[in-house]
Enzyme design. Structure first.
Site, PDB file in Angstrom:
ATOM      1  N   ASP A   1       0.820  -1.218   0.000  1.00 58.26           N
ATOM      2  CA  ASP A   1       0.000   0.000   0.000  1.00 58.26           C
ATOM      3  C   ASP A   1       0.857   1.272   0.000  1.00 58.26           C
ATOM      4  O   ASP A   1       0.640   2.175  -0.809  1.00 58.26           O
ATOM      5  CB  ASP A   1      -0.932   0.019   1.221  1.00 58.26           C
ATOM      6  CG  ASP A   1      -2.056  -0.999   1.108  1.00 58.26           C
ATOM      7  OD1 ASP A   1      -2.394  -1.407  -0.019  1.00 58.26           O
ATOM      8  OD2 ASP A   1      -2.591  -1.399   2.165  1.00 58.26           O
TER       9      ASP A   1
ATOM     10  N   ARG B   1       0.037   3.922  17.002  1.00 57.24           N
ATOM     11  CA  ARG B   1      -0.464   4.934  16.057  1.00 57.24           C
ATOM     12  C   ARG B   1      -0.294   6.376  16.520  1.00 57.24           C
ATOM     13  O   ARG B   1       0.088   7.230  15.727  1.00 57.24           O
ATOM     14  CB  ARG B   1      -1.916   4.646  15.666  1.00 57.24           C
ATOM     15  CG  ARG B   1      -2.144   3.586  14.544  1.00 57.24           C
ATOM     16  CD  ARG B   1      -0.973   2.838  14.144  1.00 57.24           C
ATOM     17  NE  ARG B   1      -1.156   1.934  13.001  1.00 57.24           N
ATOM     18  CZ  ARG B   1      -0.358   0.902  12.767  1.00 57.24           C
ATOM     19  NH1 ARG B   1       0.645   0.633  13.578  1.00 57.24           N
ATOM     20  NH2 ARG B   1      -0.524   0.149  11.716  1.00 57.24           N
TER      21      ARG B   1
ATOM     22  N   ASP C   1      -7.060   2.095  12.502  1.00 54.48           N
ATOM     23  CA  ASP C   1      -5.807   2.843  12.415  1.00 54.48           C
ATOM     24  C   ASP C   1      -5.979   4.204  11.758  1.00 54.48           C
ATOM     25  O   ASP C   1      -5.359   5.180  12.171  1.00 54.48           O
ATOM     26  CB  ASP C   1      -4.757   2.016  11.663  1.00 54.48           C
ATOM     27  CG  ASP C   1      -4.295   0.810  12.461  1.00 54.48           C
ATOM     28  OD1 ASP C   1      -4.324   0.893  13.709  1.00 54.48           O
ATOM     29  OD2 ASP C   1      -3.916  -0.206  11.852  1.00 54.48           O
TER      30      ASP C   1
ATOM     31  N   SER D   1      -2.788  -9.996   6.432  1.00 51.77           N
ATOM     32  CA  SER D   1      -2.354  -8.638   6.718  1.00 51.77           C
ATOM     33  C   SER D   1      -1.820  -8.633   8.145  1.00 51.77           C
ATOM     34  O   SER D   1      -2.511  -9.054   9.069  1.00 51.77           O
ATOM     35  CB  SER D   1      -3.540  -7.684   6.577  1.00 51.77           C
ATOM     36  OG  SER D   1      -3.298  -6.499   7.295  1.00 51.77           O
TER      37      SER D   1
HETATM   38  N1  ARG Z   1      -7.509  -4.797  15.262  1.00 54.60           N
HETATM   39  C1  ARG Z   1      -6.263  -4.305  15.749  1.00 54.60           C
HETATM   40  C2  ARG Z   1      -6.387  -2.854  16.101  1.00 54.60           C
HETATM   41  O1  ARG Z   1      -7.300  -2.228  15.699  1.00 54.60           O
HETATM   42  C3  ARG Z   1      -5.133  -4.569  14.789  1.00 54.60           C
HETATM   43  C4  ARG Z   1      -5.027  -3.668  13.627  1.00 54.60           C
HETATM   44  C5  ARG Z   1      -3.921  -4.062  12.712  1.00 54.60           C
HETATM   45  N2  ARG Z   1      -3.579  -2.998  11.804  1.00 54.60           N
HETATM   46  C6  ARG Z   1      -2.971  -3.207  10.636  1.00 54.60           C
HETATM   47  N3  ARG Z   1      -2.697  -2.148   9.928  1.00 54.60           N
HETATM   48  N4  ARG Z   1      -2.709  -4.392  10.177  1.00 54.60           N
HETATM   49  O2  ARG Z   1      -5.575  -2.300  16.791  1.00 54.60           O
END
Ligand code: ARG
Length: 412
Positions: A13, A93, A122, A173
């Site tokens: 991405d 984040r 995110d 992912s």
């Molecule tokens: N569900 C988890 C969260 O919201 C993991 C997110 C994973 N993010 C990613 N970009 N793969 O914190």
């Protein structure tokens, strides 16, 4: 010419985002790659950003800052989202957003960009935090806009000579840092399916674990883990070595369906060996040294804390106020917790603290009892008074009783 600072992971991405942003906005792209302990070769990632067309590519080592300023407060707060998720991704984040803002200010750009899709948490965490820190910056999320499938993205990259990262081969992912790893997509999207063994990278299956348990003593000082088995360690080393030990014993796998902020329920697999053990140990020690009332209050606020972090509200007075509360509680969270790790199971088997409120004399059923039993009867009488009053005034709901109690009136 417009310039945009992009949070660059080296994945598909963000690699596609470099030419896409450059073309769409006629902009120069400055890539920033952040080391949060994901264990990738970041010099390679930097080269890839330049190969994709970035005019500059920065690499920042944020491991210490991440562990001290983000992971540690969440550990002190016993903050596990929906009782289980240690929030490795969620905690990272706000730091990523902060660094994007800092670099944008140094580079004097008017926009920052990130690779989040439009379905996850995110994007919320990054957008909200950037706005909290610098409301003048524009935030662009190409993957939320472009409407390309993964195949489209690969085609887009190939057409522009952008090297496609090898990770496109896996159907999953993932997001990794020193506090844990998340795995989504592919077969995992069926919440009834057992996750395939090959998704795990940091934890062994029970079948591969040693046949003897490991005993671990974790020492805390004011809520901060500082010692493993008598050996003092800096925080980063402690997290890394504990992760190795726990992972080798299969500890730290989490399989859950969680509530995303954007309303979706999603099946998530996490592996967070160090985080799982540290959370269990910290919680145990804090319970040993806090009064019942404070324990209840802290537990209630832990839930609020986890929700705030998960929902991207790190840079808020609410989170700061909760941190102040938790920091106060940590004054007595000093001591040691013993754990036994065995084939995927982590069990607390001992705890001690100079501030322990556990009193052997009060607790014992053996000789040396100091508890004043004579006070118990009076205590129970007063404690049970509301129950008794209520029982005496019970409405006649039970029909058998109503014939006995009532005079006249009731016809059965
Ligand atoms: N569900 C988890 C969260 O919201 C993991 C997110 C994973 N993010 C990613 N970009 N793969 O914190």
């Amino acid at each position: 010419m417009e310039r945009i600072v992009l949070a660059y992971s080296g994945g598909l991405d963000t690699s596609v985002a470099i030419p896409w942003l450059a073309e769409k906005y006629g902009a120069q792209i400055i890539a920033v790659t952040m080391d949060l302990g994901q264990g990738k070769e970041l010099e390679e990632v930097r080269d890839r950003a330049l190969a994709a067309g970035a005019v500059r590519a920065h690499v920042l080592d944020l491991r210490e800052e991440f562990a001290r300023e983000y992971v540690l407060p969440a550990l002190k707060a016993d903050a596990l989202y929906e009782d289980r998720y240690p929030m490795a991704t969620a905690l990272s984040r706000p730091l990523i957003a902060r660094k994007l803002v800092e670099i944008a200010e140094i580079e004097q750009t008017s926009a920052v960009a990130h690779g989040c899709t439009g379905k996850g948490n995110d994007q919320v965490r990054l957008d909200v935090t950037v706005r909290a820190l610098n409301p003048h910056l524009k935030v662009i999320a190409p993957a939320r806009i472009w409407g390309m499938t993964r195949a489209d993205e690969i085609e887009y990259a190939r057409a522009r000579g952008v090297p496609v990262p090898a990770t496109v081969e896996t159907p999953y992912s993932t997001d990794t840092n020193l506090w844990g790893r998340s795995i989504e997509c592919g077969a995992l999207e069926d919440p009834w399916q057992e996750p395939p063994e090959n998704i795990y990278a940091e934890t062994k299956s029970a079948a591969e674990c040693p046949d003897h348990p490991a005993y671990i003593e974790l020492g805390f000082s004011r809520g901060v883990p500082t010692v493993i088995n008598g050996v003092p360690m800096p925080l980063l080393d402690l997290i890394a070595s504990l992760g190795m030990i726990a992972g080798a014993h299969g500890v730290g796998r989490i399989d859950m369906v969680e509530n995303r902020l954007v309303g979706i329920k999603s099946r998530e697999i996490y592996e967070a060996p160090a985080a799982v053990v540290l959370h269990a140990a910290h919680k145990e020690l804090q319970k040993l040294v806090t009064t019942r009332d404070l324990d209840r209050l802290a537990r209630f606020l832990s839930v609020q804390y986890a929700d705030l972090v998960y929902n991207g509200l790190w840079v808020t007075p609410a989170r700061e106020a909760l941190d102040a509360f938790m920091e106060k509680v940590q004054e007595r969270v000093t001591g040691t917790v013993r754990l036994r790790l065995f084939k995927g199971d982590s069990r607390i088997i001992g705890r001690q603290s100079p501030f322990a409120l556990y009193d052997h004399g009060l607790a014992t059923y053996d000789a040396g009892d100091t508890f004043d039993r004579s006070a118990a009867e009076g205590f129970i009488k007063i404690f049970g008074l509301p129950v008794e009053l209520s029982a005496r005034k019970a409405p006649n709901v039970d029909s058998r009783q109503s014939t006995v109690v009532s005079h006249g009136g009731v016809v059965r």
